[in-house]
Design an enzyme around this catalytic site. Structure first.
Site, PDB file in Angstrom:
ATOM      1  CE  LYS A  14      -2.257  -0.989   3.754  1.00 25.35           C
ATOM      2  NZ  LYS A  14      -1.550  -2.269   4.045  1.00 25.35           N
ATOM      3  NE  ARG A  89      -3.796   1.288  11.246  1.00 27.11           N
ATOM      4  CZ  ARG A  89      -2.778   0.774  10.602  1.00 27.11           C
ATOM      5  NH1 ARG A  89      -2.718  -0.531  10.432  1.00 27.11           N
ATOM      6  NH2 ARG A  89      -1.815   1.535  10.136  1.00 27.11           N
ATOM      7  NE  ARG A 128       7.889  -4.624   4.448  1.00 27.28           N
ATOM      8  CZ  ARG A 128       6.736  -4.098   4.846  1.00 27.28           C
ATOM      9  NH1 ARG A 128       6.562  -3.809   6.126  1.00 27.28           N
ATOM     10  NH2 ARG A 128       5.765  -3.883   3.984  1.00 27.28           N
ATOM     11  NE  ARG A 161      10.502  -2.294  10.486  1.00 25.72           N
ATOM     12  CZ  ARG A 161       9.524  -1.629   9.877  1.00 25.72           C
ATOM     13  NH1 ARG A 161       9.368  -0.339  10.109  1.00 25.72           N
ATOM     14  NH2 ARG A 161       8.704  -2.250   9.046  1.00 25.72           N
ATOM     15  NE  ARG A 172       3.085  -5.957  10.877  1.00 25.59           N
ATOM     16  CZ  ARG A 172       3.870  -5.316  10.011  1.00 25.59           C
ATOM     17  NH1 ARG A 172       5.092  -5.776   9.777  1.00 25.59           N
ATOM     18  NH2 ARG A 172       3.451  -4.251   9.380  1.00 25.59           N
TER      19      ARG A 172
END
Length: 220
Positions: A14, A89, A128, A161, A172
């Site tokens: 996104k 959300r 990532r 992270r 998630r």
């Protein structure tokens, strides 16, 4: 006012696509995180209120977020419409957004539903890397640095992270399905166009689908 929601799970792309879609459509990209940072930087009353919650580790209440969003879409560049990324959300937030838009004689015009298989999402998230100096983003397979473990831009160390570990990434995605996915059905039940976008494609193809969808929503 053409209010378009960019919708999808973490890892769907996104943030990557929002700027391109906004540029192609002539509408601003509005992300809640950016709004928080801007209000806190300016020291506005809403920014100071948000900072108090964030500094204490609490979530920013919906009325503060909606207040910032109402202020943002009243700016001249958003009069004709905007692309909203990262909000709502959950169903409570969707209701708050709907009421705020209704007060302005508007409503959500369409939901661009970026769909990616779960395993692909986890692969994207778990690969990532960011640099320690400025959080410049990389990916171990899709956007690797020239020198492994070193940022191309500032030479600082790259690291993963905590919330990008595979186990956390799966959590998630599961949270999105549990809390956020019902927002899609909320708008579908209202008769709002929900446009499925195959976000597992290459970025150029995804961008083209998104831009075409926005142009279609603009048709009378």
């Amino acid at each position: 006012m053409l209010a378009v929601l960019l919708f999808g799970p973490p890892g769907a792309g996104k943030g990557t696509q929002a700027a391109a879609v906004a540029a192609a459509s002539g509408m601003p990209h509005i992300a809640t995180g950016d709004m928080f940072r801007e209000h806190m930087r300016q020291g506005t009353p809403l920014g100071l209120e948000a900072r108090g919650y964030l500094d204490s580790g609490a979530l920013v209440p919906d009325d503060v977020t909606i207040g910032m969003l109402a202020d943002r879409i009243s700016q001249p560049d958003a009069v004709a419409g905007f692309v909203l990324d990262g909000y709502p959300r959950n169903l409570d937030q969707a209701g708050a957004l709907d009421r705020m838009l209704a007060e302005r004689g508007a409503k959500v015009a369409g939901v661009l539903d970026m769909q990616v298989p779960e395993d692909d999402l986890v692969r994207r998230l778990a690969g990532r890397l960011v640099c320690r100096a400025a959080s410049h983003p990389y990916h171990v397979t899709e956007a690797p640095p020239a020198v492994p473990g070193v940022c191309d831009i500032d030479g600082s160390e790259l690291y993963q992270r905590d919330d990008d570990r595979e186990d956390v990434a799966r959590g998630r995605v599961a949270l999105f399905e549990r809390e956020t996915s019902p927002v899609r059905e909320h708008y579908r039940a209202l008769g709002t166009p929900v446009v499925a976008i195959d976000a597992a494609q290459g970025p150029e193809q995804v961008e083209a689908e998104l831009v075409n969808a926005v142009h279609a929503l603009r048709q009378p």
